[in-house]
Write an enzyme that holds these catalytic residues in place. Structure first.
Site, PDB file in Angstrom:
ATOM      1  N   GLY A 123       0.828  -1.212   0.000  1.00 30.65           N
ATOM      2  CA  GLY A 123       0.000   0.000   0.000  1.00 30.65           C
ATOM      3  C   GLY A 123       0.853   1.248   0.000  1.00 30.65           C
ATOM      4  N   ARG A 124       0.265   2.314  -0.475  1.00 32.52           N
ATOM      5  CA  ARG A 124       0.968   3.598  -0.441  1.00 32.52           C
ATOM      6  C   ARG A 124      -0.047   4.704  -0.218  1.00 32.52           C
ATOM      7  NH1 ARG A 124       2.170   2.370  -5.938  1.00 32.52           N
ATOM      8  NH2 ARG A 124       4.392   2.405  -5.437  1.00 32.52           N
ATOM      9  N   ALA A 145       3.469   8.010   2.971  1.00 27.82           N
ATOM     10  CA  ALA A 145       4.160   6.801   3.389  1.00 27.82           C
ATOM     11  C   ALA A 145       3.831   5.642   2.465  1.00 27.82           C
ATOM     12  CB  ALA A 145       3.786   6.442   4.828  1.00 27.82           C
ATOM     13  N   ASP A 185      -9.171  11.948  10.438  1.00 27.31           N
ATOM     14  CA  ASP A 185      -9.123  11.537   9.032  1.00 27.31           C
ATOM     15  C   ASP A 185      -9.864  10.216   8.832  1.00 27.31           C
ATOM     16  OD1 ASP A 185      -8.502  11.844   6.368  1.00 27.31           O
ATOM     17  OD2 ASP A 185      -6.506  10.938   6.531  1.00 27.31           O
TER      18      ASP A 185
END
Length: 630
Positions: free
Chosen positions: A19-20, A24, A143
């Protein structure tokens, strides 16, 4: 591209990229010390020189590590590692987290279809449970969005990414930090969009946006730009979910619209209250949220606002002009209308311009998570080489020689392959793949361990089947005596013993009851003790009694089977028990004659041995001797 070392902190073996995000990248990894799979989140190298992102990344580690809840992804460790980049070496911080094998809610909503009401409520309830805990611990997430919610195959909900979380005690926790927008446009609360101080109710608004999207298939507000979406959060009322998805009941509408109230005082004040109302709505019970007749779509704004031009030359269209305001009709009722005052026009213009600036920066920082596309290189195909018999180091070298990259797969138990050597690969050996591709390789973890099953009391055939079903080898079965509690042919014990952990393939030997017992020594035992002993050995018995003064009464003086004799259970044992003999007369002793009791007068007259002088008879006349007179 960052050249990450294969081993971080001399402990974590880094695997493939899974994942990105905006700041990060996340890799699967293997903790060699604790032998478990983990996820490692590493700050992107292009962010490493930005103090703001460094601080945010470190704050995520601190915030997450302080939370321990089943619905929050756990943080195990943190550290920093020096990484070689195109511009030189840079030190990157990393976070070692719980590896969650599942998918995000964003993946679940990728096709734009809504989630069934029960499932959506389950996910939202899990998120609210996590928020209830984090808020109680003094942490605001800030978030909440589908991409930060993981779902495991067993249905568990995991909230992750506390990268922009803030402590409740931080009174300066606003939407902006060093002139950047914090949050994701589709899920921003109105106060976040206005740059005001946020509190736990801002998280609840974002959770309401998440619930809305799961029920409907799209967020409550959409637009061509982050600016347009942010403006709608501030000024427009969302369409009730039931007007988009007809099977949503009114109670769900009420819960969602209360969570999305513009004024935070009109929302749920705690995650627990939100969760309780949502679950009540799903069960068909009463809810505290007001009726939906209070929510109607506002009329579209008639006054256009000019396009804002940034120094880069890019134009961001006005939030107002981007919004059409055409909502489907639904329940009647009036939303409190605001009178347009020309004197406030300049104020609204400034607000919209500020929102446009903030939205543009947010889009630049968070809206463009995917890296820019690169020109398609010339494709060179290579075959996956033969890796049989190789360990990890040798396999990596072999793959690199073929311009392929090794990814460590899950270890595989193997009875045939020595621990640490190649077992399988994906793609398989000999498969033609693009040069530079990754090859996931699994290595042997050695012979796996199994638990020896408990086979006591089973017959030999059943015990053998059970042992072999566990991957163990059937060994010897020796017959043993003196286990009367087991019938003939039943297993009385195993070696290794039941419940022990042993390598798969271990031989298990068993002892089987012969159904025979040895005769104990019963002599001089009390009859009750002796019979109890025979009962325990499942032997029957017959008791004979013999009169004797040479043994204590009721003690065994004889048994027909000698001590140590082996007999079948059920055999009858004859035991002789001492019995006290009857009393006998002593010939040297005269039978005593009853005597008179001197105190008792005998009513029967008896002859007085003393002569009564009044009745004394004269003595007899003496006859002369025959010699007298001659």
């Amino acid at each position: 591209m960052d050249q990450l070392p294969r081993m971080l902190a001399d402990r974590y073996e880094v695997g493939r990229l899974i994942g990105r995000g905006g700041m990060a990248q996340v890799y699967i990894a293997y903790d060699t010390r604790l032998s478990r799979t983990v996820a490692i989140k590493i700050l992107r190298s292009d962010m490493a020189t930005d103090d703001t992102f460094l601080a945010r990344f470190r704050r995520e580690a601190q915030s997450s590590a302080a939370l321990n809840h089943p619905s929050i992804v756990a943080v195990y460790d943190t550290g920093e590692e020096e990484v070689e980049t195109g511009t030189g070496k840079v030190t990157l911080p990393f976070i070692v987290m719980e590896y969650v094998n599942g998918q995000t809610v964003r993946d679940l909503l990728a096709d734009g279809d809504p989630i069934p009401i029960d499932e959506a409520a389950h996910v939202a309830a899990g998120v609210l449970s996590a928020l209830e805990y984090s808020h109680r611990e003094g942490i605001i997430h800030r978030d909440i969005k589908p991409g930060n919610i993981m779902l495991t195959p067993d249905g568990s909900v995991k909230v992750m990414d506390f990268g922009i979380a803030r402590a409740l005690s931080d009174h300066h926790s606003t939407v902006t930090q060093t002139n950047t927008v914090v949050g994701t446009a589709q899920y921003l609360s109105p106060e976040q969009a206005r740059g005001e101080v946020v509190d736990i109710r801002s998280d609840l608004y974002s959770a309401g946006c998440l619930l809305y999207e799961m029920l409907v298939g799209k967020p409550p507000f959409t637009g061509d730009s982050a600016v347009a979406v942010a403006y709608q959060h501030v000024s427009e009322v969302p369409t009730p979910p039931s007007t988009v998805t007809a099977d949503i009941p009114d109670s769900i509408d009420r819960v969602v619209l209360k969570a999305l109230a513009k004024n935070r005082d009109d929302r749920y004040q705690t995650a627990a209250a939100f969760r309780s109302d949502l679950l009540s709505a799903v069960r068909g019970q009463a809810v505290t949220a007001p009726a939906t007749t209070a929510y109607v779509a506002p009329a579209p704004m008639a006054t256009p606002i000019a396009t804002t031009v940034f120094p880069t030359g890019q134009s961001v269209p006005s939030a107002v002009s981007a919004h059409t305001g055409n909502y489907p009709p639904y329940q009647t009722g009036q939303f409190p209308a605001q009178e347009k005052k020309s004197s406030n026009g300049w104020l609204w213009a400034i607000i919209v311009i500020l929102l446009a600036v903030l939205g543009f920066v947010a889009w630049q920082v968070f809206g463009n998570d995917d890296p820019p596309e690169e020109p398609t290189p010339t494709i060179t195909m290579v075959d996956v080489p033969n890796l049989e018999g190789l360990d990890q180091t040798e396999a990596r070298t072999t793959l690199e020689d073929h311009n392929l990259e090794l990814v460590i797969g899950e270890p595989v138990e193997s009875d045939d392959v020595e621990e640490g050597l190649f077992v399988s690969s994906n793609p398989e050996i000999g498969t033609s793949v693009e040069e530079g591709s990754t090859v996931t390789v699994s290595f042997s973890s050695g012979v796996g361990e199994v638990t020896v099953p408990d086979v006591t009391g089973l017959n030999v055939d059943s015990a053998r089947n059970l042992i072999e079903a566990e991957g163990l080898v059937w060994g010897t079965s020796d017959s043993v005596d003196n286990f009367p509690e087991y019938d003939e042919g039943e297993v009385v014990s195993s070696d290794p013993a039941a419940d022990q952990q042993v390598p798969r393939g271990t031989q298990v030997n068993v002892q089987v009851s012969s159904g025979r017992v040895s005769i104990p020594n019963l002599l001089n035992m009390n009859i009750d003790i002796a019979t109890a002993e025979l009962d325990n050995l499942k032997l029957s018995y017959r008791i004979e009694y013999e009169e004797t003064a040479e043994a204590e009464p009721d003690t065994v003086i004889a048994q027909d089977y000698r001590e140590g004799s082996i007999v079948d259970t059920g055999t009858q044992i004859t035991i002789t028990v001492a019995e006290e003999p009857p009393a006998t007369e002593d010939p040297t002793t005269e039978d005593p004659t009853p005597t008179e009791d001197p105190t008792t007068e005998d009513p029967t007259p008896t002859e007085d041995p003393t002569p009564d002088p009044t009745t004394e008879e004269p003595p007899p006349t003496e006859e002369p001797s025959p010699t007298e007179g001659e």
